[in-house]
Design a protein around this motif. Structure first.
Motif, PDB file in Angstrom:
ATOM      1  N   ASP A  48       0.824  -1.211   0.000  1.00 12.69           N
ATOM      2  CA  ASP A  48       0.000   0.000   0.000  1.00 12.69           C
ATOM      3  C   ASP A  48       0.856   1.258   0.000  1.00 12.69           C
ATOM      4  O   ASP A  48       0.550   2.237  -0.680  1.00 12.69           O
ATOM      5  N   THR A  52       1.204   4.169  -2.842  1.00 14.82           N
ATOM      6  CA  THR A  52       1.112   5.601  -2.573  1.00 14.82           C
ATOM      7  C   THR A  52       2.254   6.348  -3.262  1.00 14.82           C
ATOM      8  O   THR A  52       2.044   7.413  -3.848  1.00 14.82           O
ATOM      9  N   GLY A 131      -9.046   5.190  -1.647  1.00 13.59           N
ATOM     10  CA  GLY A 131      -7.609   4.924  -1.695  1.00 13.59           C
ATOM     11  C   GLY A 131      -6.954   5.555  -2.909  1.00 13.59           C
ATOM     12  O   GLY A 131      -7.171   6.723  -3.209  1.00 13.59           O
TER      13      GLY A 131
END
Length: 149
Positions: A48, A52, A131
């Motif tokens: 994750d 990013t 997200g």
């Protein structure tokens, strides 16, 4: 792991002599390494967190291409767009307008927001669900649109 996939794809691109892909993947891996060593202590990034970093780098490429277009530097803008396309391959499938709209509508119902003043409350609920699948600007404009109507 996503970082390992980037490394193996870099090796493949080097063997294929794909200069744009090699340069882009090296840049992405450097950005990941910089993020890992930022702060007081080295830590390996989760998928994750790597995602990013890739989203941030993709956004930089898009903004640079726009700036180069504005300055009349078409060849540099094209290079930035090519790099952006390489990075997009590693990002999750973007949300459709319908999916984003339904997520925002559910968040508005959940928070009980009634107008633009409660936009922050709605964004706090929407962002974790979205997200990296939608640009923040796109999300905020959808929240504004639904809260204004």
């Amino acid at each position: 792991m996503l970082k390992e996939k980037l490394r193996s794809d870099l090796t493949t691109a080097m063997k294929a002599r794909d200069e744009v892909r090699v340069a882009t993947l090296r840049m992405a891996l450097t950005a990941v390494t910089n993020a890992e060593t930022a702060g007081t202590e080295h830590h390996d990034l989760s998928d994750d967190e790597v995602m990013t970093v890739l989203v941030r780098e993709t956004k930089k490429r898009r903004e640079s291409a726009e700036a180069f277009d504005g300055a009349g530097r078409v060849e540099l803008a094209d290079r930035e767009r090519a790099e952006e396309q390489v990075l997009v391959e590693y990002l999750p499938q973007p949300l459709t307008d319908e999916e984003l709209s339904s997520i925002v509508a559910a968040a508005i119902a959940e928070t009980g927001a009634e107008g633009p003043r409660q936009m922050g409350q709605v964004m706090k609920v929407v962002q974790p669900q979205v997200g990296s699948r939608a640009d923040g600007k796109r999300v905020s404009s959808e929240v504004k649109r639904q809260l204004s109507s």
